[in-house]
Design a protein around this motif. Structure first.
Motif, PDB file in Angstrom:
ATOM      1  N   LEU A  83       0.634  -1.385   0.083  1.00  0.00           N
ATOM      2  CA  LEU A  83      -0.294  -0.124  -0.156  1.00  0.00           C
ATOM      3  C   LEU A  83       0.448   0.863   0.034  1.00  0.00           C
ATOM      4  CD1 LEU A  83      -3.541   1.289   0.186  1.00  0.00           C
ATOM      5  CD2 LEU A  83      -2.639   0.484   2.713  1.00  0.00           C
ATOM      6  N   ALA A  84       1.165   1.674  -1.509  1.00  0.00           N
ATOM      7  CA  ALA A  84       2.142   3.001  -1.034  1.00  0.00           C
ATOM      8  C   ALA A  84       0.945   4.073  -1.728  1.00  0.00           C
ATOM      9  CB  ALA A  84       3.644   2.086  -2.233  1.00  0.00           C
ATOM     10  N   SER A  85       1.703   5.685  -1.209  1.00  0.00           N
ATOM     11  CA  SER A  85       0.681   7.096  -1.761  1.00  0.00           C
ATOM     12  C   SER A  85       1.448   7.099  -3.586  1.00  0.00           C
ATOM     13  CB  SER A  85       1.313   8.032  -0.594  1.00  0.00           C
ATOM     14  OG  SER A  85       3.151   8.595  -0.811  1.00  0.00           O
ATOM     15  N   VAL A  86       0.357   7.893  -4.227  1.00  0.00           N
ATOM     16  CA  VAL A  86       1.012   8.956  -5.199  1.00  0.00           C
ATOM     17  C   VAL A  86       0.632  10.221  -4.865  1.00  0.00           C
ATOM     18  CG1 VAL A  86       0.746   9.774  -6.757  1.00  0.00           C
ATOM     19  CG2 VAL A  86       0.707   7.159  -6.630  1.00  0.00           C
ATOM     20  N   CYS A  87       1.719  11.475  -4.084  1.00  0.00           N
ATOM     21  CA  CYS A  87       0.927  12.822  -3.885  1.00  0.00           C
ATOM     22  C   CYS A  87       1.092  13.682  -4.889  1.00  0.00           C
ATOM     23  CB  CYS A  87       2.479  12.950  -2.722  1.00  0.00           C
ATOM     24  SG  CYS A  87       2.707  11.687  -1.531  1.00  0.00           S
ATOM     25  N   TRP A  88       0.080  14.652  -4.526  1.00  0.00           N
ATOM     26  CA  TRP A  88      -0.758  14.997  -6.209  1.00  0.00           C
ATOM     27  C   TRP A  88       0.381  16.311  -6.683  1.00  0.00           C
ATOM     28  CZ3 TRP A  88      -5.261  18.888  -5.139  1.00  0.00           C
ATOM     29  CH2 TRP A  88      -5.701  20.136  -7.013  1.00  0.00           C
ATOM     30  N   ASP A  89       0.847  17.155  -4.420  1.00  0.00           N
ATOM     31  CA  ASP A  89       2.263  17.913  -4.807  1.00  0.00           C
ATOM     32  C   ASP A  89       3.352  17.343  -6.133  1.00  0.00           C
ATOM     33  OD1 ASP A  89       2.654  16.456  -2.972  1.00  0.00           O
ATOM     34  OD2 ASP A  89       4.343  18.229  -1.643  1.00  0.00           O
ATOM     35  N   LEU A  90       3.658  16.034  -5.718  1.00  0.00           N
ATOM     36  CA  LEU A  90       4.421  15.785  -6.616  1.00  0.00           C
ATOM     37  C   LEU A  90       4.080  15.179  -7.947  1.00  0.00           C
ATOM     38  CD1 LEU A  90       6.620  14.113  -3.775  1.00  0.00           C
ATOM     39  CD2 LEU A  90       6.876  15.684  -4.618  1.00  0.00           C
ATOM     40  N   PHE A  91       3.255  14.716  -7.895  1.00  0.00           N
ATOM     41  CA  PHE A  91       2.252  14.312  -8.713  1.00  0.00           C
ATOM     42  C   PHE A  91       2.330  15.871 -10.130  1.00  0.00           C
ATOM     43  CE2 PHE A  91      -1.022  13.294 -11.978  1.00  0.00           C
ATOM     44  CZ  PHE A  91      -0.525  11.982 -12.267  1.00  0.00           C
ATOM     45  N   GLU A  92       1.798  16.666  -9.637  1.00  0.00           N
ATOM     46  CA  GLU A  92       1.437  17.531 -10.329  1.00  0.00           C
ATOM     47  C   GLU A  92       2.085  19.048  -9.996  1.00  0.00           C
ATOM     48  OE1 GLU A  92      -2.044  19.402 -12.207  1.00  0.00           O
ATOM     49  OE2 GLU A  92      -2.401  18.776 -11.330  1.00  0.00           O
ATOM     50  N   ASN A 108       7.429  -0.555 -11.213  1.00  0.00           N
ATOM     51  CA  ASN A 108       8.203  -1.233 -11.603  1.00  0.00           C
ATOM     52  C   ASN A 108       9.425  -1.709 -10.270  1.00  0.00           C
ATOM     53  OD1 ASN A 108       8.141  -0.377 -14.666  1.00  0.00           O
ATOM     54  ND2 ASN A 108       9.032   1.174 -14.454  1.00  0.00           N
ATOM     55  N   ALA A 109       9.324  -1.377  -9.420  1.00  0.00           N
ATOM     56  CA  ALA A 109       9.880  -1.585  -8.183  1.00  0.00           C
ATOM     57  C   ALA A 109       9.140  -2.947  -7.724  1.00  0.00           C
ATOM     58  CB  ALA A 109      10.457  -0.731  -6.873  1.00  0.00           C
ATOM     59  N   ALA A 110       8.007  -2.831  -7.588  1.00  0.00           N
ATOM     60  CA  ALA A 110       6.683  -3.094  -7.149  1.00  0.00           C
ATOM     61  C   ALA A 110       7.250  -5.058  -8.371  1.00  0.00           C
ATOM     62  CB  ALA A 110       5.284  -3.109  -7.399  1.00  0.00           C
ATOM     63  N   ARG A 111       6.931  -4.683  -9.322  1.00  0.00           N
ATOM     64  CA  ARG A 111       7.273  -5.533 -10.058  1.00  0.00           C
ATOM     65  C   ARG A 111       8.545  -6.662  -9.845  1.00  0.00           C
ATOM     66  NH1 ARG A 111       5.381  -2.876 -15.648  1.00  0.00           N
ATOM     67  NH2 ARG A 111       3.106  -2.802 -15.182  1.00  0.00           N
ATOM     68  N   ARG A 112       9.819  -6.069  -9.996  1.00  0.00           N
ATOM     69  CA  ARG A 112      11.519  -6.506  -9.055  1.00  0.00           C
ATOM     70  C   ARG A 112      10.653  -8.038  -8.195  1.00  0.00           C
ATOM     71  NH1 ARG A 112      13.188  -1.677 -11.113  1.00  0.00           N
ATOM     72  NH2 ARG A 112      12.837  -0.904  -9.677  1.00  0.00           N
ATOM     73  N   ASN A 113      10.315  -6.919  -6.916  1.00  0.00           N
ATOM     74  CA  ASN A 113       9.967  -7.796  -6.061  1.00  0.00           C
ATOM     75  C   ASN A 113       8.758  -8.928  -5.588  1.00  0.00           C
ATOM     76  OD1 ASN A 113      11.909  -6.089  -3.873  1.00  0.00           O
ATOM     77  ND2 ASN A 113      11.411  -4.818  -5.152  1.00  0.00           N
ATOM     78  N   ASN A 114       7.765  -9.131  -6.937  1.00  0.00           N
ATOM     79  CA  ASN A 114       6.836  -9.350  -6.880  1.00  0.00           C
ATOM     80  C   ASN A 114       5.761  -9.197  -5.943  1.00  0.00           C
ATOM     81  OD1 ASN A 114       8.218 -11.875  -8.773  1.00  0.00           O
ATOM     82  ND2 ASN A 114       9.486 -12.433  -6.734  1.00  0.00           N
ATOM     83  N   LEU A 115       5.323  -8.107  -6.257  1.00  0.00           N
ATOM     84  CA  LEU A 115       4.305  -7.419  -4.715  1.00  0.00           C
ATOM     85  C   LEU A 115       3.563  -6.947  -6.240  1.00  0.00           C
ATOM     86  CD1 LEU A 115       6.529  -5.630  -3.017  1.00  0.00           C
ATOM     87  CD2 LEU A 115       5.083  -8.006  -2.371  1.00  0.00           C
ATOM     88  N   ARG A 116       2.048  -6.847  -5.531  1.00  0.00           N
ATOM     89  CA  ARG A 116       0.868  -6.493  -6.359  1.00  0.00           C
ATOM     90  C   ARG A 116       0.853  -4.990  -5.134  1.00  0.00           C
ATOM     91  NH1 ARG A 116      -1.197  -8.907 -10.945  1.00  0.00           N
ATOM     92  NH2 ARG A 116      -1.448 -11.119 -10.633  1.00  0.00           N
ATOM     93  N   VAL A 117       0.427  -3.851  -6.297  1.00  0.00           N
ATOM     94  CA  VAL A 117      -0.047  -2.819  -5.226  1.00  0.00           C
ATOM     95  C   VAL A 117      -1.202  -2.103  -5.028  1.00  0.00           C
ATOM     96  CG1 VAL A 117       0.647  -0.245  -5.656  1.00  0.00           C
ATOM     97  CG2 VAL A 117       2.215  -1.569  -6.858  1.00  0.00           C
ATOM     98  N   SER A 118      -0.971  -1.823  -3.658  1.00  0.00           N
ATOM     99  CA  SER A 118      -2.823  -0.887  -3.927  1.00  0.00           C
ATOM    100  C   SER A 118      -2.200   0.865  -3.541  1.00  0.00           C
ATOM    101  CB  SER A 118      -3.165  -1.153  -2.222  1.00  0.00           C
ATOM    102  OG  SER A 118      -4.042  -0.278  -2.342  1.00  0.00           O
ATOM    103  N   LEU A 119      -2.544   1.521  -4.084  1.00  0.00           N
ATOM    104  CA  LEU A 119      -2.938   2.955  -4.529  1.00  0.00           C
ATOM    105  C   LEU A 119      -3.283   3.729  -3.018  1.00  0.00           C
ATOM    106  CD1 LEU A 119      -1.238   4.150  -7.779  1.00  0.00           C
ATOM    107  CD2 LEU A 119       0.231   3.494  -6.430  1.00  0.00           C
ATOM    108  N   LEU A 120      -2.869   4.577  -2.700  1.00  0.00           N
ATOM    109  CA  LEU A 120      -3.194   5.724  -1.722  1.00  0.00           C
ATOM    110  C   LEU A 120      -3.209   7.299  -2.617  1.00  0.00           C
ATOM    111  CD1 LEU A 120      -2.576   3.325  -0.059  1.00  0.00           C
ATOM    112  CD2 LEU A 120      -3.589   5.490   2.206  1.00  0.00           C
ATOM    113  N   TRP A 121      -4.288   8.334  -3.398  1.00  0.00           N
ATOM    114  CA  TRP A 121      -4.136   8.961  -3.825  1.00  0.00           C
ATOM    115  C   TRP A 121      -3.938  10.092  -2.617  1.00  0.00           C
ATOM    116  CZ3 TRP A 121      -2.308  11.822  -7.928  1.00  0.00           C
ATOM    117  CH2 TRP A 121      -3.439  13.578  -7.711  1.00  0.00           C
ATOM    118  N   PHE A 122      -3.243  10.712  -2.271  1.00  0.00           N
ATOM    119  CA  PHE A 122      -3.117  12.079  -1.113  1.00  0.00           C
ATOM    120  C   PHE A 122      -3.053  13.151  -1.960  1.00  0.00           C
ATOM    121  CE2 PHE A 122      -0.091   9.560   2.282  1.00  0.00           C
ATOM    122  CZ  PHE A 122      -1.597   8.744   2.512  1.00  0.00           C
ATOM    123  N   ALA A 123      -4.303  13.946  -2.373  1.00  0.00           N
ATOM    124  CA  ALA A 123      -4.294  14.559  -2.837  1.00  0.00           C
ATOM    125  C   ALA A 123      -4.932  16.639  -2.127  1.00  0.00           C
ATOM    126  CB  ALA A 123      -5.575  14.582  -3.924  1.00  0.00           C
TER     127      ALA A 123
END
Length: 231
Positions: A83-92, A108-123
């Motif tokens: 579970l990892a964030s995407v932060c609006w201030d860095l995204f835009e 890509n890092a998740a794929r290298r570590n055989n992980l799925r991702v759940s994103l949190l939109w911090f906005a």
């Protein structure tokens, strides 16, 4: 009606998501929820997926070099989802200009570590304040008005009655989802997305700026009452 701004935001999100989760080439294969008897299951690649997840700290995903060793710890401890964030201030950082580097690096890092991702939109909001809005939002209080407390003091919280913020946030979120579809439409590394986090008003029971007070003193919309009665 101003009272319904939050409803409008939800409708906008549904509109933006419909090309992704609607009846298109990915409609039968993308991660989705499915009712199975009394249970609701997350289906990934046409199979039930049990999330064994761990959550990164709020801003860990803002630095890819710092983040990746933490992902290895997840794999070493037999987790399958991060579970990892995407932060609006860095995204835009500049209005209308989206930076996908951190999103791509995370996936890509998740794929290298055989992980799925759940994103949190911090906005617009995160834990009751507006810490993760871009600088161009933070510094323009006329265009993006703040919530106020009972003493009339402006809070570090974008008012939910700000049409401008609602629309800017929705545009950025749509750009994020469109990009995820383009880079992850077949691999399904991203299995879920949470929109916003702990929306609220710290320091008072509600927003008390002029727009909020007007809405508070008006009648509750009939559509909302009807919805509550039906649900």
């Amino acid at each position: 009606m101003k009272f319904c701004n939050y409803t409008y935001l939800i409708l906008l999100i549904i509109m933006f998501l419909s090309p992704i989760f609607g009846a298109n080439c990915y409609s039968q294969t993308i991660p989705h929820l499915k009712k199975n008897g009394d249970a609701i299951q997350l289906i990934v690649d046409d199979e039930p997926y049990l999330v064994l997840g761990g959550e990164l700290h709020n801003s860990t995903s803002s630095n890819l070099e710092y983040m990746e060793p933490r992902l290895k710890m997840f794999t070493d401890n037999h987790l399958n989802t991060v579970l990892a964030s995407v932060c609006w201030d860095l995204f835009e950082p500049v209005e209308g200009q989206y930076d996908f580097s951190l999103v791509d690096g995370l996936i890509n890092a998740a794929r290298r570590n055989n992980l799925r991702v759940s994103l949190l939109w911090f906005a617009s909001w995160k834990n009751g304040v507006s810490s993760y809005v871009p600088l161009w939002v933070k510094t323009n209080t006329d265009r993006f008005p703040r919530a106020k407390n009972k003493d009339g003091r402006s809070l570090d919280i974008i008012s939910t009655f700000s049409d401008e913020c609602r629309d800017a946030d929705a545009r950025a979120f749509a750009a994020l989802m469109k990009h995820i579809r383009e880079i992850d439409g077949e691999q399904h590394t991203v299995v879920m997305v949470q929109v916003q986090n702990e929306v609220g008003v710290l320091g008072d029971s509600r927003d008390r700026n002029a727009m909020a007070n007007e809405a508070f003193n008006n009648s509750v919309p009939k559509e909302f009452i009807s919805y509550l009665k039906k649900n």
